[in-house]
Design a protein around this motif. Structure first.
Motif, mmCIF file in Angstrom:
data_model
loop_
_atom_site.group_PDB
_atom_site.id
_atom_site.type_symbol
_atom_site.label_atom_id
_atom_site.label_comp_id
_atom_site.label_asym_id
_atom_site.label_seq_id
_atom_site.Cartn_x
_atom_site.Cartn_y
_atom_site.Cartn_z
ATOM 1 N N TYR A 4 35.972 38.051 38.680
ATOM 2 C CA TYR A 4 37.219 38.718 37.267
ATOM 3 C C TYR A 4 38.496 38.443 37.669
ATOM 4 C CZ TYR A 4 39.584 43.261 35.668
ATOM 5 O OH TYR A 4 40.348 44.033 34.746
ATOM 6 N N ASP A 6 40.042 36.272 38.949
ATOM 7 C CA ASP A 6 40.024 34.566 38.735
ATOM 8 C C ASP A 6 39.694 34.164 37.296
ATOM 9 O OD1 ASP A 6 40.248 33.930 41.503
ATOM 10 O OD2 ASP A 6 37.556 33.624 41.430
ATOM 11 N N VAL A 7 39.481 34.708 36.915
ATOM 12 C CA VAL A 7 38.908 34.876 35.184
ATOM 13 C C VAL A 7 40.453 35.710 34.610
ATOM 14 C CG1 VAL A 7 38.019 35.733 32.876
ATOM 15 C CG2 VAL A 7 36.395 34.968 35.385
ATOM 16 N N MET A 8 40.298 36.474 35.204
ATOM 17 C CA MET A 8 41.860 37.232 34.171
ATOM 18 C C MET A 8 43.227 37.000 34.783
ATOM 19 S SD MET A 8 40.810 39.738 33.396
ATOM 20 C CE MET A 8 42.229 41.428 32.786
ATOM 21 N N ASN A 9 43.369 35.913 35.569
ATOM 22 C CA ASN A 9 44.229 34.884 36.000
ATOM 23 C C ASN A 9 44.231 33.477 35.225
ATOM 24 O OD1 ASN A 9 45.620 37.131 38.326
ATOM 25 N ND2 ASN A 9 44.566 36.096 39.575
ATOM 26 N N SER A 10 42.845 32.810 34.992
ATOM 27 C CA SER A 10 42.990 31.998 34.678
ATOM 28 C C SER A 10 43.327 31.904 33.154
ATOM 29 C CB SER A 10 41.566 31.296 34.497
ATOM 30 O OG SER A 10 41.250 31.235 35.672
ATOM 31 N N TYR A 11 43.107 33.321 32.361
ATOM 32 C CA TYR A 11 43.499 32.923 30.817
ATOM 33 C C TYR A 11 44.808 33.556 30.841
ATOM 34 C CZ TYR A 11 38.958 31.766 30.000
ATOM 35 O OH TYR A 11 38.050 30.395 29.839
ATOM 36 N N GLY A 12 45.501 34.503 31.778
ATOM 37 C CA GLY A 12 46.393 35.315 32.061
ATOM 38 C C GLY A 12 46.891 36.804 31.045
ATOM 39 N N LEU A 13 45.417 37.134 31.439
ATOM 40 C CA LEU A 13 45.232 38.195 31.369
ATOM 41 C C LEU A 13 45.708 39.279 32.226
ATOM 42 C CD1 LEU A 13 41.775 37.392 29.649
ATOM 43 C CD2 LEU A 13 43.254 37.942 28.128
ATOM 44 N N SER A 14 46.126 40.862 31.713
ATOM 45 C CA SER A 14 46.359 41.612 32.347
ATOM 46 C C SER A 14 45.685 43.451 32.194
ATOM 47 C CB SER A 14 47.942 42.481 32.438
ATOM 48 O OG SER A 14 47.809 43.096 33.057
#
Length: 66
Positions: A4, A6-14
């Motif tokens: 979770y 990793d995916v959030m950081n990869s796409y720049g999501l918060s």
């Protein structure tokens, strides 16, 4: 949980917006695989997610005084 993040950081999501406004409710994203209540317990709590179960205890707002 690591996937979770990793995916959030990869796409720049918060889980919350970058800019928040006073008196506006924000509910963070619930990651896949998050702990959930049994149906009857979730119905009673008003949410299926224990992390969102925030009951209101009015007396605590006044330091527990009645």
């Amino acid at each position: 949980m690591d996937l979770y993040k990793d995916v959030m950081n990869s796409y720049g999501l918060s889980p919350l917006p970058a800019k928040t406004v006073e008196a506006m409710a924000y509910v963070p994203f619930q990651p896949n695989g998050a702990e959930v209540y049994a149906v009857s317990e979730g119905f009673e709590a008003g949410t299926m997610f224990p992390t969102l179960n925030k009951p209101f205890y009015g007396g605590k707002c006044r330091g527990g005084l009645k």
